[in-house]
Design a protein around this motif. Structure first.
Motif, PDB file in Angstrom:
ATOM      1  N   PHE A   1       4.207  -6.184  -1.972  1.00 23.55           N
ATOM      2  CA  PHE A   1       4.916  -4.907  -2.101  1.00 23.55           C
ATOM      3  C   PHE A   1       5.449  -4.480  -0.735  1.00 23.55           C
ATOM      4  O   PHE A   1       6.630  -4.123  -0.596  1.00 23.55           O
ATOM      5  N   GLN A   2       4.598  -4.536   0.286  1.00 26.22           N
ATOM      6  CA  GLN A   2       5.016  -4.105   1.621  1.00 26.22           C
ATOM      7  C   GLN A   2       6.132  -5.001   2.174  1.00 26.22           C
ATOM      8  O   GLN A   2       7.005  -4.542   2.917  1.00 26.22           O
ATOM      9  N   MET A   3       6.105  -6.253   1.791  1.00 24.46           N
ATOM     10  CA  MET A   3       7.120  -7.213   2.229  1.00 24.46           C
ATOM     11  C   MET A   3       8.530  -6.715   1.909  1.00 24.46           C
ATOM     12  O   MET A   3       9.466  -6.897   2.690  1.00 24.46           O
ATOM     13  N   TYR A   4       8.651  -6.048   0.751  1.00 28.25           N
ATOM     14  CA  TYR A   4       9.970  -5.579   0.315  1.00 28.25           C
ATOM     15  C   TYR A   4      10.114  -4.061   0.463  1.00 28.25           C
ATOM     16  O   TYR A   4      11.070  -3.476  -0.027  1.00 28.25           O
ATOM     17  N   ASN A   5       9.152  -3.443   1.133  1.00 29.16           N
ATOM     18  CA  ASN A   5       9.191  -2.006   1.321  1.00 29.16           C
ATOM     19  C   ASN A   5       9.384  -1.695   2.798  1.00 29.16           C
ATOM     20  O   ASN A   5      10.507  -1.540   3.282  1.00 29.16           O
ATOM     21  N   ALA A   6       8.306  -1.656   3.557  1.00 31.69           N
ATOM     22  CA  ALA A   6       8.404  -1.330   4.986  1.00 31.69           C
ATOM     23  C   ALA A   6       8.433  -2.575   5.870  1.00 31.69           C
ATOM     24  O   ALA A   6       8.587  -2.466   7.083  1.00 31.69           O
ATOM     25  N   THR A   7       8.258  -3.736   5.289  1.00 32.11           N
ATOM     26  CA  THR A   7       8.151  -5.025   5.983  1.00 32.11           C
ATOM     27  C   THR A   7       6.813  -5.142   6.702  1.00 32.11           C
ATOM     28  O   THR A   7       5.990  -6.004   6.396  1.00 32.11           O
ATOM     29  N   CYS A   8       6.576  -4.247   7.678  1.00 31.84           N
ATOM     30  CA  CYS A   8       5.310  -4.278   8.414  1.00 31.84           C
ATOM     31  C   CYS A   8       5.132  -2.953   9.142  1.00 31.84           C
ATOM     32  O   CYS A   8       6.110  -2.256   9.408  1.00 31.84           O
ATOM     33  N   PRO A   9       3.895  -2.584   9.487  1.00 33.76           N
ATOM     34  CA  PRO A   9       3.684  -1.396  10.313  1.00 33.76           C
ATOM     35  C   PRO A   9       4.184  -1.641  11.737  1.00 33.76           C
ATOM     36  O   PRO A   9       4.419  -2.789  12.146  1.00 33.76           O
ATOM     37  N   VAL A  10       4.331  -0.554  12.515  1.00 36.07           N
ATOM     38  CA  VAL A  10       4.832  -0.643  13.883  1.00 36.07           C
ATOM     39  C   VAL A  10       3.898  -1.504  14.737  1.00 36.07           C
ATOM     40  O   VAL A  10       2.692  -1.254  14.809  1.00 36.07           O
ATOM     41  N   THR A  11       4.446  -2.494  15.388  1.00 36.87           N
ATOM     42  CA  THR A  11       3.641  -3.501  16.069  1.00 36.87           C
ATOM     43  C   THR A  11       2.858  -2.940  17.254  1.00 36.87           C
ATOM     44  O   THR A  11       1.643  -3.151  17.357  1.00 36.87           O
ATOM     45  N   PHE A  12       3.524  -2.211  18.146  1.00 35.65           N
ATOM     46  CA  PHE A  12       2.807  -1.738  19.336  1.00 35.65           C
ATOM     47  C   PHE A  12       1.786  -0.663  18.986  1.00 35.65           C
ATOM     48  O   PHE A  12       0.763  -0.512  19.655  1.00 35.65           O
ATOM     49  N   ALA A  13       2.029   0.090  17.900  1.00 35.81           N
ATOM     50  CA  ALA A  13       1.052   1.072  17.446  1.00 35.81           C
ATOM     51  C   ALA A  13      -0.209   0.377  16.919  1.00 35.81           C
ATOM     52  O   ALA A  13      -1.337   0.845  17.131  1.00 35.81           O
TER      53      ALA A  13
END
Length: 389
Positions: free
Chosen positions: A258-270
């Protein structure tokens, strides 16, 4: 143009309506928003800067950085007695709110029911509706400190019931479920073959000797529990938008898709900063300091509300308090509007949190002690002037 049927069933947040009304009110004291008034601890911000300096500005894995998932696994084992595989049973989210729609979408079929204790956090029912399900409110009661009981649940379970949402410590009431409560709820979930969403974002803010327990740590419950948590409340990182879930691998696989097609991923540096924060003793020292201050504010507000004639259960967790305003003769919405206009204090009508919240208001004491004193003075003055108590 025709609109989505599901979106038409979801009303705008009553909390947001309140804040729209509050715009431009001079000298307003807001006791409405559920957000820590503390800044993110400095060392966590430094970790984010460190990540940026390292060039961590690119996409990360859909389920979250391995270093953060591993840090979360250590935290869950140490603090929650939940033993998980960070590779397959943990996922990082763009805020904990995502867990509900994404988790429900993993298994809920159209028309199936989800039991939700009421008063409830405003996102739960809309998430069920948007996932194609039907939210079923299960009332909780002031006489039982708003704690959910199996007796309450048995009245509302049906053949269509597929899941249950629990939230302890609770928003909006501050209720904390005991271990016995959770054991009985676990037996109920097993008996009726339900998935359990356990929202534990306020787990570190408990008072008067109360303790947070994770239902996923009980025998037979990990395989049917989605444990939801995050960094917004614990480390005062609301704007960082980081949450996480621990769940069986089959749930995590579907939520990751689901996340793959939604936000892709959370913010990396956070994520890098959060991973470092979890293992840093300074973070937990900051949590303790915040908890102590919330406790001081809780005692103030509880005392003042009861003294001004608004009967109030003393909350054992979170940073909310839920006074009863029925005796004033006003509805909770009328009461909130009165306080906004006459006292210049923003409080949220209890009906924003479900039918069981009618006749109450929610106050957040996540604001400075001095402002809380002033807000209580203003509220009491209006109540006396209007002869409502």
């Amino acid at each position: 143009m025709a609109l989505s049927d599901r979106l038409e069933l979801v009303n705008p947040s009553e909390i947001r309506k309140l804040f729209d009304l509050a715009q431009g009110v001079e000298g307003l004291i807001s006791l409405g928003i559920g957000e820590p008034d503390f800044d993110t601890p400095e060392h966590i911000k430094e970790y984010a800067k460190e990540a940026l300096d390292k060039g961590m500005t690119h996409y990360g894995p859909n389920a979250g950085l391995p270093m953060l998932r591993e840090a979360i696994a250590r935290k869950l084992k140490k603090q929650n007695s939940i033993d998980v595989d960070p590779k397959s049973e943990i996922m990082v989210l763009v805020g904990a709110n995502q867990a509900f729609i994404m988790g429900l979408a993993a298994f809920l079929r159209d028309g199936e029911e989800v039991l939700i204790p009421s008063p409830m956090f405003v996102s739960y029912a809309p998430a069920v509706i948007l996932a194609g399900g039907k939210p079923i409110e299960v009332p909780t009661y002031e006489e039982n400190e708003f704690r959910l009981s199996v007796d309450d649940l048995e009245k509302y379970v049906s053949e269509k019931t597929r899941a249950l949402i629990i939230n302890s410590p609770n928003n909006p009431t501050g209720a904390v479920l005991t271990k016995k409560d959770l054991e009985e709820i676990a037996d109920f979930a097993i008996e009726h073959d339900l998935m359990v969403f356990s929202d534990e974002v306020y787990e570190h803010f408990v008072y008067d000797g109360a303790k947070n327990y994770s239902i996923a740590s009980l025998d037979g419950m990990f395989e049917r529990t989605i444990t939801i948590n995050g960094f917004s409340k614990t480390f005062a990182m609301t704007g960082w938008r980081l949450g996480f879930v621990a769940a069986p691998a089959w749930i995590i696989e579907k939520m990751t898709r689901f996340q793959m097609y939604n936000a892709t991923c959370p913010v990396t540096f956070a994520q890098y900063a959060a991973a470092k924060a979890l293992d840093d003793p300074r973070s937990w020292k900051a949590v303790k300091e915040m908890r102590n201050e919330y406790d001081r504010r809780r005692n103030l507000v509880w005392k003042r509300l009861n003294e001004m004639g608004l009967p109030t259960v003393k909350p054992k967790g979170a940073f909310y308090i839920f006074p009863r305003i029925k005796d004033t003769g006003l509805t909770d919405k009328e009461f909130s509007e009165l306080m906004l206009k006459e006292a210049r204090v923003a409080v949220v009508p209890g009906s924003a949190f479900g039918k069981a919240g009618e006749g109450y208001i929610r106050i957040s004491y996540a604001t400075a002690y001095e402002k809380l004193e002033e807000a209580m003075d203003r509220m009491e003055k209006v109540l006396k002037e209007k002869k409502l108590v």
